[in-house]
Design an enzyme around this catalytic site. Structure first.
Site, PDB file in Angstrom:
ATOM      1  N   GLY A 205       0.805  -1.203   0.515  1.00  0.00           N
ATOM      2  CA  GLY A 205       0.366  -0.095  -0.547  1.00  0.00           C
ATOM      3  C   GLY A 205       0.756   1.418   0.098  1.00  0.00           C
TER       4      GLY A 205
ATOM      5  CD  GLU B 182     -15.275  17.173   3.978  1.00  0.00           C
ATOM      6  OE1 GLU B 182     -14.229  18.087   4.842  1.00  0.00           O
ATOM      7  OE2 GLU B 182     -14.666  16.254   3.478  1.00  0.00           O
TER       8      GLU B 182
ATOM      9  CB  VAL C 184      -0.966  -7.995  -2.270  1.00  0.00           C
ATOM     10  CG1 VAL C 184      -0.784  -9.115  -0.824  1.00  0.00           C
ATOM     11  CG2 VAL C 184       0.027  -7.035  -2.059  1.00  0.00           C
TER      12      VAL C 184
END
Ligand SMILES: Cc1cc2nc3c(=O)[nH]c(=O)nc-3n(C[C@H](O)[C@H](O)[C@H](O)COP(=O)(O)OP(=O)(O)OC[C@H]3O[C@@H](n4cnc5c(N)ncnc54)[C@H](O)[C@@H]3O)c2cc1C
Length: 448
Positions: free
Chosen positions: A18, A180, A88
């Site tokens: 990651g 938002e 992965v």
């Protein structure tokens, strides 16, 4: 499948899964340690997720909030660092191998798992097809496509009912992302697009924000939650509290006993970890996060660390740390320090303690909230602070400048410059099939 050649030069290899907030922070912190680092990500870019909603609402372009991982880490220039673009699929703990979808496996001496999280549809994965979520750049450009296309279609349809459905937007989730999104959509409809059409008034669009509990932004103070509700209402957003979503299907959403017909439902509620617990057969919490110790080590496997959104790490108050970017970043730096200390024989840092500098959320133009320990701020000052903090955290100097200039321009002119429709020109169904319509309860807002 052939194993990727192990290019080690005697130095131990740290594999990081990651290149998000946690993984990138670990890779950077390991740059001066006596190790080789291999970072694997299924995407070639690091994404600044807190500003994704601005791409979804045409305020920023994808490249303004993402940077190539190779570019950030300086792969090629930095000796002892490599980046693989691959997914992965699992980890062999016994053989210390990371399995990849297209190549691999990759051997490790230390493994850092920073695979992040995805949205949870609360056991209703079938809703996802009708209510896209906001997690990647593809998600953001798809939502932008749907929003802008809905206005385009509404401009040309003759049927007022159909027009009404097209100009109804439902955002699910009253946390920071939902707030938002709803605020930015209201600005887009009521300011930016206002002058752009001949046959419709975009300002008349309905934007509904749906939340299951009785307040918005539950991580903030009661007064900030109330302020958020009020600010959104002033912007023309209909806030529905205590309205859990009951069903989402083609062309409709049902919440709190009310059915709304629209093709525009956007999902900003609930997260669950990427399924890494399954790779290890490890214990996980309710959000699927791997339960690790205070040094983020996988129980029984001291050479494996899990950090960020994928990990459940208990703080001194007995509660797990929240899934936030600064938590992931600090954990990445912490495990890097542990690994570096192990390699050099120096004393390793102890348990991880999160340094909480505060939390912020923006509502719209000149309105935001921020909580810093006992201090709570709201309004214009909080909004300026929110902007400065987010620009400061963005990765890449170019992105900081571009975002600042864009925001200043939008603040002056109300114009959002990235109003581009890409991808298919088709919209999903605008109302449910007849059978579902007949089942809709009498209180449907359709008939109101
Ligand atoms: C819309 C949105 C808004 C947000 N706003 C805020 C905010 O305002 N403030 C805040 O603090 N936090 C915010 N967050 C949360 C924050 O983004 C996360 O807490 C943070 O990204 C977690 O970092 P991480 O390193 O654990 O995971 P991520 O940053 O998500 O990185 C995970 C990486 O792993 C890769 N990956 C995953 N699985 C695999 C695999 N199998 N193989 C290869 N690669 C894989 C992914 O491609 C990704 O690059 C927001 C999140 C979202 C979605």
């Amino acid at each position: 499948m052939q194993a990727i050649p192990d290019t080690r030069d005697g130095r131990p290899r740290v594999v990081i899964i990651g290149g998000g907030f946690g993984g990138l922070s670990a890779a950077r912190a390991l740059a001066s340690a006596p190790v080789r680092v291999t970072l694997i990500d299924r995407r070639n870019h690091h994404l600044f997720q807190p500003l994704l909603y601005q791409v979804a609402t045409a305020a920023l372009s994808p490249a303004d909030i993402a940077v190539p991982i190779r570019g950030v880490l300086g792969t090629g220039r930095e000796e002892g660092l490599e980046v693989f673009l691959d997914e992965v699929t699992g980890v062999d703990l016994e053989k210390r191998l990371v399995n990849l979808r297209t190549d691999g496996p990759v051997a490790y001496d230390r493994l850092i798992v920073a695979a992040g999280s995805r949205y949870s549809y609360f056991g209703h994965d079938e809703w996802q097809a009708h209510a896209p979520s906001l997690k990647s750049l593809d998600d953001a450009t798809e939502i932008r496509r749907r929003i802008l296309l809905a206005f385009e279609r509404a401009e040309t349809v003759k049927d007022p009912e159909e027009r009404r459905r097209l100009l109804t937007f439902v955002v699910v989730g009253g946390g920071p992302t939902g707030v938002e999104m709803a605020g930015a959509m209201a600005e887009l409809a009521k300011a930016t697009l206002r002058q752009d059409f001949s046959h419709i008034d975009p300002a008349g669009a309905r934007i509904i924000l749906v939340e299951a509990i009785d307040e918005l932004l539950s991580a903030f103070t009661d007064s900030q939650s109330a302020y958020t509700c009020e600010a959104l209402s002033k912007m023309g957003v209909e806030v529905r509290l205590k309205s859990p979503v009951e069903a989402v299907g083609p062309g409709f959403v049902r919440f709190g006993g009310e059915t709304v017909e629209t093709p525009n439902v956007f999902w900003c509620a609930g997260v669950q970890a990427e399924p890494v617990a399954g790779w290890f057969g490890a214990a996980a919490d309710k959000q699927g996060r791997v339960v690790v110790d205070a040094q983020m080590r996988l129980p029984g496997h001291p050479d494996v660390f899990v950090i960020g959104d994928a990990a459940s790490v208990t703080g001194p108050d007995g509660k797990p740390y929240p899934a936030l970017a600064p938590v992931a970043k600090q954990q990445g730096a912490h495990v890097a320090a542990i690994i570096a200390a192990e390699m050099t024989g120096e004393p390793a840092p102890g348990p991880f303690r999160y340094r909480d500098w505060g939390t912020m959320a923006t509502i719209g133009r000149s309105a935001a909230v921020g909580k810093f320990g006992k201090f709570a701020v709201k309004g214009f000052f909080a909004w300026v602070l929110w902007g400065l903090v987010h620009v400061g955290y963005l990765v890449g100097f170019r992105n900081r400048i571009v975002v600042l200039v864009n925001w200043f321009w939008q603040w002056l002119t109300y114009r959002k410059g990235a109003r581009l429709i890409t991808g298919s020109p088709r919209l999903p169904p605008t109302h449910p099939p007849r059978k579902l319509r007949d089942e809709a309860p009498a209180r449907s807002t359709l008939d109101s």
